[in-house]
Motif scaffolding. Structure first.
Motif, PDB file in Angstrom:
ATOM      1  N   ALA A 270       1.850   1.715   8.908  1.00 48.24           N
ATOM      2  CA  ALA A 270       3.172   0.762   8.889  1.00 48.24           C
ATOM      3  C   ALA A 270       2.525  -0.624   8.546  1.00 48.24           C
ATOM      4  CB  ALA A 270       3.843   0.661  10.135  1.00 48.24           C
ATOM      5  N   GLN A 271       3.520  -1.003   7.522  1.00 47.10           N
ATOM      6  CA  GLN A 271       3.236  -2.551   6.922  1.00 47.10           C
ATOM      7  C   GLN A 271       4.238  -3.389   7.730  1.00 47.10           C
ATOM      8  OE1 GLN A 271       2.610  -3.210   2.871  1.00 47.10           O
ATOM      9  NE2 GLN A 271       2.299  -5.528   3.167  1.00 47.10           N
TER      10      GLN A 271
ATOM     11  N   LEU B  10      -7.146   2.160   2.836  1.00 48.42           N
ATOM     12  CA  LEU B  10      -6.365   0.885   2.998  1.00 48.42           C
ATOM     13  C   LEU B  10      -7.161  -0.204   2.518  1.00 48.42           C
ATOM     14  CD1 LEU B  10      -3.733  -0.958   3.464  1.00 48.42           C
ATOM     15  CD2 LEU B  10      -4.216  -0.724   6.011  1.00 48.42           C
ATOM     16  N   THR B  11      -8.389  -0.210   3.489  1.00 48.76           N
ATOM     17  CA  THR B  11      -9.480  -1.355   3.249  1.00 48.76           C
ATOM     18  C   THR B  11     -10.142  -1.400   1.732  1.00 48.76           C
ATOM     19  OG1 THR B  11      -9.983  -1.689   5.468  1.00 48.76           O
ATOM     20  CG2 THR B  11     -11.659  -2.236   4.094  1.00 48.76           C
ATOM     21  N   ALA B  12     -10.156  -0.170   1.221  1.00 46.17           N
ATOM     22  CA  ALA B  12     -10.909   0.249  -0.161  1.00 46.17           C
ATOM     23  C   ALA B  12      -9.682  -0.365  -1.066  1.00 46.17           C
ATOM     24  CB  ALA B  12     -11.058   1.538  -0.460  1.00 46.17           C
TER      25      ALA B  12
ATOM     26  N   PHE C 118       0.740  -1.255   0.132  1.00 46.85           N
ATOM     27  CA  PHE C 118       0.006  -0.168  -0.081  1.00 46.85           C
ATOM     28  C   PHE C 118       0.843   1.275  -0.047  1.00 46.85           C
ATOM     29  CE2 PHE C 118      -2.587   3.294   2.228  1.00 46.85           C
ATOM     30  CZ  PHE C 118      -3.501   3.213   1.431  1.00 46.85           C
ATOM     31  N   ARG C 119       0.688   1.835  -1.042  1.00 43.94           N
ATOM     32  CA  ARG C 119       1.350   3.244  -1.209  1.00 43.94           C
ATOM     33  C   ARG C 119       1.520   4.247  -0.041  1.00 43.94           C
ATOM     34  NH1 ARG C 119       0.855   6.594  -6.551  1.00 43.94           N
ATOM     35  NH2 ARG C 119       1.473   4.519  -7.281  1.00 43.94           N
TER      36      ARG C 119
END
Length: 307
Positions: free
Chosen positions: A197-198, A244-246, A134-135
């Motif tokens: 954060a990922q 993020l969820t979208a 995710f950018r």
């Protein structure tokens, strides 16, 4: 009942491979012990079902062959050319069915090999260090003890987002996700100001929900804060998490609804209560759907003008 995802496991692991505590935050040991879903890749992706169908067809072919032999005997006893014709048709059907069965078995074997070839030594799937899905997210790697390498969605189709609350701070979540003794982690952590954060690639199975099947099919998103403090859930947090969820819904092609976007409390077999009564599901889903519409319009571009 445990309120959130992280704090319940801060005392250290009490289980084996992936078991955090009685809550089972998502560890492999806890999931397997619960008997939710057996970790059998062929069962998950359907190849075992296809193989069983082939065996059934082959078994039926054997039965038909027996009938044909009986018809041959009838013909020898004077059953006539009609019986012989039936026998020949049956033989052709048997031969064709065998070819189809062999082809299906070969396809299933090839499909299985394509899914798992990269797990062999020296064939690791290429992954760029620090790469995010995710950018705008910051990469903070979780301990490998807190997730399982996979090749999603090839081996496990993704059709869920699970919403968690840390029961603590953003920094606390990152710290325990890096701790191998914690044996649990989510893919993302969202801070109150919307910073992301990922910690685990979406390719991989994070130990976050306490249910093996849900872990394999879902993306886990942690949110800084406490379930009993409504002030934890800020406008910036909701907006960032909804984007993020979208993106996840769009990437894997599932709808933004309450069947596919769930709270940790809704995962079968869990004893957690997050995200709790103060999480505004209606507002959150509106934000997710609005983001999906916005990105759809951006993809489509402006309408063409008449000449």
């Amino acid at each position: 009942m445990h309120a959130g995802h992280v704090m319940a496991g801060l005392g250290g692991a009490s289980g084996g491979d992936g078991g955090v505590d009685a809550a089972g935050h998502g560890g492999e040991y806890a999931e397997a012990a619960g008997g939710v879903i057996s970790h059998n890749p062929s069962r998950v992706d359907g190849t075992s079902d296809r193989a069983e169908s082939v065996e059934e067809r082959m078994g039926k072919s054997g039965g038909e062959q027996g009938d044909g032999e009986h018809t041959d005997r009838a013909h020898a006893d004077g059953g006539g050319e009609a019986a012989a014709g039936v026998t020949r048709r049956r033989a052709l059907w048997i031969g064709g069915g065998s070819v189809v069965a062999a082809g299906a078995a070969a396809f299933a074997a090839r499909d299985e090999l394509a899914r798992w070839w990269w797990r062999l030594p020296g064939n690791d799937k290429p992954r760029a260090a620090g790469e995010v899905d995710f950018r705008g997210a910051r990469w903070v790697a979780a301990s490998p003890a807190n997730y399982r390498r996979a090749d999603r969605p090839a081996d496990y189709p993704i059709d869920r987002v699970v919403i968690h609350v840390v029961q603590g701070s953003f920094a606390t979540a990152l710290r325990v996700f890096q701790d191998p003794d914690h044996e649990a982690a989510a893919h993302y952590v969202v801070r109150k100001d919307g910073y992301l954060a990922q910690t685990i690639r979406e390719l991989d199975v994070a130990f976050h929900s306490g249910n093996r099947g849900y872990n394999e099919r879902s993306i886990g998103i942690e949110h800084e804060g406490f379930v009993d403090r409504p002030e934890s859930f800020t406008t910036a947090m909701y907006a960032s998490s909804a984007r993020l969820t979208a993106a996840i819904c769009r990437r894997y092609g599932f709808p933004a609804d309450r069947e596919h976007i769930v709270g940790h409390v809704e995962v079968p077999g869990t004893d957690h209560t997050d995200p709790g009564p103060h999480w505004d599901w209606d507002s959150y889903l509106r934000l997710v759907r609005a983001e999906l519409r916005r990105t759809a319009r951006a993809t489509e571009g402006p309408p063409e003008r008449n000449a």
